[in-house]
Write a protein that holds these residues in place. Structure first.
Motif, mmCIF file in Angstrom:
data_model
loop_
_atom_site.group_PDB
_atom_site.id
_atom_site.type_symbol
_atom_site.label_atom_id
_atom_site.label_comp_id
_atom_site.label_asym_id
_atom_site.label_seq_id
_atom_site.Cartn_x
_atom_site.Cartn_y
_atom_site.Cartn_z
ATOM 1 N N ASP A 26 11.477 -65.267 113.847
ATOM 2 C CA ASP A 26 11.751 -66.400 114.726
ATOM 3 C C ASP A 26 13.232 -66.469 115.083
ATOM 4 O O ASP A 26 13.598 -66.804 116.214
ATOM 5 N N ALA A 54 5.985 -67.823 124.194
ATOM 6 C CA ALA A 54 4.632 -67.741 123.627
ATOM 7 C C ALA A 54 4.657 -67.093 122.245
ATOM 8 O O ALA A 54 3.933 -67.500 121.331
ATOM 9 N N ARG A 56 7.085 -67.241 120.099
ATOM 10 C CA ARG A 56 7.585 -68.234 119.141
ATOM 11 C C ARG A 56 6.497 -69.251 118.788
ATOM 12 O O ARG A 56 6.422 -69.726 117.650
ATOM 13 N N GLU A 57 5.657 -69.589 119.762
ATOM 14 C CA GLU A 57 4.551 -70.498 119.468
ATOM 15 C C GLU A 57 3.578 -69.865 118.473
ATOM 16 O O GLU A 57 3.079 -70.538 117.564
ATOM 17 N N HIS A 58 3.313 -68.574 118.633
ATOM 18 C CA HIS A 58 2.425 -67.886 117.687
ATOM 19 C C HIS A 58 3.043 -67.869 116.286
ATOM 20 O O HIS A 58 2.342 -68.036 115.284
ATOM 21 N N ALA A 60 5.143 -70.075 115.114
ATOM 22 C CA ALA A 60 5.064 -71.434 114.570
ATOM 23 C C ALA A 60 3.677 -71.699 113.997
ATOM 24 O O ALA A 60 3.531 -72.321 112.930
ATOM 25 N N ALA A 61 2.644 -71.200 114.702
ATOM 26 C CA ALA A 61 1.279 -71.363 114.200
ATOM 27 C C ALA A 61 1.087 -70.584 112.896
ATOM 28 O O ALA A 61 0.438 -71.061 111.954
#
Length: 262
Positions: A26, A54, A56-58, A60-61
């Motif tokens: 990240d 996108a 970074r969103e993955h 975070a998940a």
């Protein structure tokens, strides 16, 4: 295996969950986003910011799921009466310290990617020419069929200037495509335009893939094509194709005006 051994094993597994790796990835992406945002400030093209966002969103998940997994282990241990601090492992090397993410060297990435696209080598030297001067020089190199000079100009421009090339190229691509077709381009025209320009584009940028050329044409003509697996639409590839497309369409128009077959 008794309860104490089971609890120790579960704690060790929880401690090995790759949360530090997620944090490191990240940090790399955050640095890349900042650098690309700076490079794209004056560019009209997509330089991949949405894809990094996108990613970074993955991440975070993934971080959330890792946290939930660790909490589930703690809850289970508490439910069987084995909660408490982890027992240090009796054997095995100490875990390696987590390294701080190194800054992303976008210029190095740009040089490597342009070399790959143009199938040439060289480290080059930074060039501080303004985008319009670079664009005109690349058009002259493209018109002359000078692939070596085209590569050198693009490579030395770096990402800060290179990512501004599509903003200069797309209006000309759109105008020349409309002149060739006799009307405003539609999505159905993109494969035809690609087939009539790809050879000249690849003479300068041998690594340009057909989906990437079509995506560039569609972007220039403000059209939307469906995403396809294997598409390469990174900033360097888009910048490399821009002036080459302008030169190819310009030569196509000259051939038509002289009555030669295309």
């Amino acid at each position: 295996m008794d309860v104490a051994a089971l609890a120790s094993r579960l704690r060790a597994l929880a401690a090995d969950l790759p949360a530090p790796g997620v944090d490191t990835a990240d940090a790399h992406l955050e640095t890349a986003l900042a650098e690309l945002a700076e490079a794209a400030r004056e560019s009209n093209t997509d330089v991949g910011l949405h894809r990094l966002g996108a990613a970074r969103e993955h991440l975070a998940a993934a971080r959330k799921r890792l946290t939930e997994a660790g909490e589930a282990v703690d809850d289970y241990l508490e439910s069987i009466g084995a909660s408490g601090p982890a027992v240090p492992a009796a054997t095995g090397p100490a875990p390696a310290p987590v390294r701080k993410a190194a800054p992303v060297d976008l210029r190095r990435w740009w040089t490597d990617r342009v070399n790959e696209l143009c199938e040439r080598t060289g480290s080059g030297s930074p060039d501080s020419s303004p985008p319009t001067k670079l664009f005109n020089e690349m058009l002259r190199a493209a018109a002359d069929g000078n692939a070596a000079n085209y590569h050198r100009l693009l490579r030395d421009a770096g990402p800060g200037t290179g990512t501004k090339l599509p903003g200069l190229a797309w209006p000309l691509v759109r105008t020349l495509a409309a002149e060739h077709l006799g009307r405003a381009p539609a999505a159905r025209d993109i494969p035809l335009l690609r087939s009539r320009t790809a050879d000249r584009v690849r003479a300068l940028v041998p690594g340009a893939a057909e989906p990437g050329i079509e995506a560039a044409l569609a972007s220039a003509c403000t059209l939307r094509l469906p995403d396809r697996d294997g598409d390469e639409r990174d900033a360097a590839a888009t910048a490399a194709v821009g002036p080459a497309l302008v030169a190819a369409l310009h030569r196509l128009g000259k051939s038509e005006r002289k009555g030669r077959p295309t």
